[in-house]
Design a protein around this motif. Structure first.
Motif, mmCIF file in Angstrom:
data_model
loop_
_atom_site.group_PDB
_atom_site.id
_atom_site.type_symbol
_atom_site.label_atom_id
_atom_site.label_comp_id
_atom_site.label_asym_id
_atom_site.label_seq_id
_atom_site.Cartn_x
_atom_site.Cartn_y
_atom_site.Cartn_z
ATOM 1 N N ALA A 364 15.547 2.037 4.752
ATOM 2 C CA ALA A 364 14.343 1.277 4.387
ATOM 3 C C ALA A 364 13.419 2.122 3.517
ATOM 4 C CB ALA A 364 13.605 0.830 5.649
ATOM 5 N N ARG A 365 13.259 3.390 3.922
ATOM 6 C CA ARG A 365 12.421 4.275 3.117
ATOM 7 C C ARG A 365 12.991 4.428 1.710
ATOM 8 N NH1 ARG A 365 13.012 9.376 2.043
ATOM 9 N NH2 ARG A 365 14.622 9.639 3.641
ATOM 10 N N LEU A 366 14.299 4.632 1.650
ATOM 11 C CA LEU A 366 14.937 4.763 0.338
ATOM 12 C C LEU A 366 14.807 3.477 -0.468
ATOM 13 C CD1 LEU A 366 18.169 6.732 1.336
ATOM 14 C CD2 LEU A 366 16.135 7.635 0.199
ATOM 15 N N ALA A 367 14.942 2.320 0.246
ATOM 16 C CA ALA A 367 14.815 1.043 -0.448
ATOM 17 C C ALA A 367 13.396 0.862 -0.995
ATOM 18 C CB ALA A 367 15.169 -0.108 0.493
ATOM 19 N N ASN A 368 12.392 1.233 -0.163
ATOM 20 C CA ASN A 368 11.005 1.147 -0.642
ATOM 21 C C ASN A 368 10.775 2.062 -1.830
ATOM 22 O OD1 ASN A 368 10.202 -0.748 1.277
ATOM 23 N ND2 ASN A 368 9.732 0.830 2.799
ATOM 24 N N GLU A 369 11.298 3.276 -1.692
ATOM 25 C CA GLU A 369 11.161 4.205 -2.817
ATOM 26 C C GLU A 369 11.873 3.671 -4.054
ATOM 27 O OE1 GLU A 369 12.664 7.899 -1.455
ATOM 28 O OE2 GLU A 369 10.941 8.316 -0.136
ATOM 29 N N ALA A 370 13.067 3.082 -3.826
ATOM 30 C CA ALA A 370 13.801 2.510 -4.964
ATOM 31 C C ALA A 370 13.032 1.335 -5.570
ATOM 32 C CB ALA A 370 15.185 2.051 -4.509
ATOM 33 N N LEU A 371 12.392 0.514 -4.662
ATOM 34 C CA LEU A 371 11.600 -0.609 -5.164
ATOM 35 C C LEU A 371 10.414 -0.117 -5.991
ATOM 36 C CD1 LEU A 371 11.043 -3.639 -5.212
ATOM 37 C CD2 LEU A 371 9.756 -3.366 -3.070
ATOM 38 N N LEU A 372 9.733 0.912 -5.463
ATOM 39 C CA LEU A 372 8.610 1.476 -6.221
ATOM 40 C C LEU A 372 9.089 2.037 -7.550
ATOM 41 C CD1 LEU A 372 6.657 3.286 -3.335
ATOM 42 C CD2 LEU A 372 6.056 1.153 -4.479
#
Length: 559
Positions: A364-372
């Protein structure tokens, strides 16, 4: 009366108890015993304290001078040759050893005490053990002490403080403590699931097959002048050894083949059950040792005969209880194993869930970072697209300008080429004109030279004419008026005519020079334009400079 009072006083001062210290294989105990206690009273107290019911294997041993002895149960403790120390020290040890430990040792405490004693005898090298068997026995000892092997808990060096191998084995091979620990741990890991009592029993089952297990050795001689021998007493019978070899007996007398054993002072006599065999006699130098040998022989023979009879009610009850206890412990161990397995599975599931949770959190953290990053990238791409669009417009504008410039350059090139061609043509024409002008100038120069020559000749002729006229005048005076008239006529007519010719020649020369200068200036300007130089101003002759050409004089003489 006084003596009677003193005797009574001594009797009152005599202590009624004495202190005893009993050392077992894993504990030390102190007791206060009554003076009248027999050996059996003290022995029973120790057995009750320890919780031991298989008492027939054990005894209380004490040290006498340079040997040892066992406390007799039928005699008072203080009447025996026990040390006079306070407290009196006894060692609670196995006096007799079973033939088959798995069948005879019923109680767990009995097994444990035998395990500790045999282990100590092996480590003290009282029982010879090969290096391979020593490592295997050490692995069972580790299993009994630490339980199942856990790599995460039992890390290298956890056996550093444990004495597990005889010094003879350690000195026999050039191996470090870590290398020995690695070998022991390799076997130890194979014993997973074995309980402590089972590990100790497995240890004893291996140890009972060793040659020196359960054997008590004594120095003897076959006759008073013969070579020294060793007598070994164990659960199987009597054995005769050479002094340097305690492993392989030279002769053996099993209990089943002995009819009688007797001794008289220092002489022992062994009578075989087969009367055809010879009676074996040997000698021992100490009476105390002889009594000890006889005591061990009697005890081992009694146990040998007891094993071959039906068990007593007490033993049957003990075995039944032990069987039930083992079954109960087995069930408990199974339940415990299941619970342990379930707990391990639950812990593994928990760890897996935690790991999965951490993984999902990381994802999830990686996904959020990827989204940002995607949003930032999208903004950046939009900005870049706008910049690219503006750059495209600018490039298109520049391309249009470049195209116009190209067309202008092409037109200029064409124009320049045409102008160059025209200029080259003008240059060629100017050069041809210059050549013509040079030729005309040379021709005019030659004509001027001729005119100068003619003028010179005319002056000379005039001078000669004047000279001749003077001569004539001097010669014929009457002709003077005629001559003067003639002179005047000649002067007026010729002078006027000569001046007109000179003026005409002068104007013609001036016009030729001006034309020549203009031609030269035009050629020079054409050359400069062809070479890319700026045009030069026209040449203006100095006003003070005059060039005069005299035409040829034609003198007419009037009549």
């Amino acid at each position: 009366l006084a003596s009677k009072m003193s005797i009574l006083g001594l009797k009152k001062k005599q202590p009624k108890t004495f202190k005893v210290k009993v050392i077992t294989m894993d504990a030390e105990m102190e007791f206060s015993c009554e003076v009248k206690w027999k050996g059996k009273d003290l022995f029973d107290l120790v057995c009750r304290t320890v919780g031991l019911r298989e008492t027939w294997f054990f005894g209380l041993r004490y040290t006498v001078k340079d040997t040892y002895a066992w406390l007799k149960t039928e005699k008072r403790v203080l009447d025996q040759e026990v040390p006079k120390d306070s407290p009196i020290t006894f060692h609670f040890l196995a006096k007799f050893f079973p033939e088959k430990v798995e069948e005879e040792l019923v109680q767990e405490i009995t097994q444990h005490l035998f395990f500790l004693q045999v282990k100590k005898q092996i480590l003290d090298e009282e029982i010879f053990c090969s290096p391979e068997a020593s490592v295997l026995l050490a692995s069972y000892a580790v299993q009994a002490k630490y339980g199942d092997y856990e790599p995460n808990f039992h890390k290298p060096g956890f056996l550093a403080q444990d004495e597990l191998l005889p010094k003879r084995v350690l000195m026999q091979y050039q191996m470090t403590a870590d290398m020995w620990e690695e070998k022991i741990t390799a076997w130890y890991a194979e014993h997973r699931g074995i309980a402590r009592d089972e590990a100790e029993m497995d240890y004893l089952k291996i140890a009972q097959d060793l040659d020196m297990y359960g054997v008590s050795y004594f120095a003897i001689t076959q006759n008073k002048r013969d070579t020294d021998l060793l007598l070994g007493v164990d659960a199987q019978g009597l054995h005769i050894y050479s002094p340097n070899s305690k492993l392989n007996p030279n002769k053996s007398f099993p209990w089943s083949g002995i009819r009688n054993i007797s001794y008289s002072e220092k002489e022992f006599t062994i009578k075989p059950l087969d009367k055809k065999k010879d009676v074996f006699k040997f000698y021992s130098s100490q009476l105390r040792v002889n009594k000890l040998i006889l005591q061990l022989c009697i005890g081992n023979h009694d146990l040998f005969m007891r094993r071959r009879k039906v068990d007593s009610i007490e033993v049957q009850q003990m075995k039944s209880q032990a069987k039930e206890e083992k079954a109960r412990k087995k069930v408990e161990r199974q339940i415990l194993a299941r619970e342990k397995q379930m707990r391990e599975e639950a812990e593994r599931a928990k760890e897996e869930m935690e790991r999965r949770l951490f993984q999902l959190q990381d994802e999830a953290r990686l996904a959020n970072e990827a989204l940002l990053r995607s949003e930032e990238t999208a903004d950046l791409l939009a900005e870049k697209a706008q910049i690219a669009e503006e750059e495209a417009k600018l490039l298109a504008h520049k391309a249009a300008e470049a195209e116009q410039e190209r067309q202008r350059i092409e037109a200029t090139a064409l124009k320049t080429k045409e102008e160059k061609r025209l200029m080259e043509q003008k240059m060629r024409e100017a050069e041809q004109l210059a050549v013509k002008l040079v030729e005309q100038s040379e021709r005019r120069s030659k004509e001027a030279d001729h005119l100068k020559q003619d003028l010179t000749e005319a002056k000379d002729a005039e001078r000669r004419a004047k000279q001749k006229l003077l001569e004539i005048t001097k010669t014929s005076y009457p002709l003077f008026p005629f001559l003067m008239t003639l002179r005047s006529c000649v002067n007026k007519t010729d002078s006027k005519h000569l001046q007109d010719q000179l003026k005409e020649l002068k104007s013609e020369i001036e016009s030729l020079k001006l034309e020549e200068q203009q031609q030269q200036a035009g050629v020079y300007s054409l050359r400069n334009e062809a070479r890319g130089y700026p045009p030069e101003p026209p040449y203006m002759p100095h006003s003070n400079v005059r060039t005069t050409y005299m035409p040829s004089l034609k003198i007419r003489i009037c009549s």
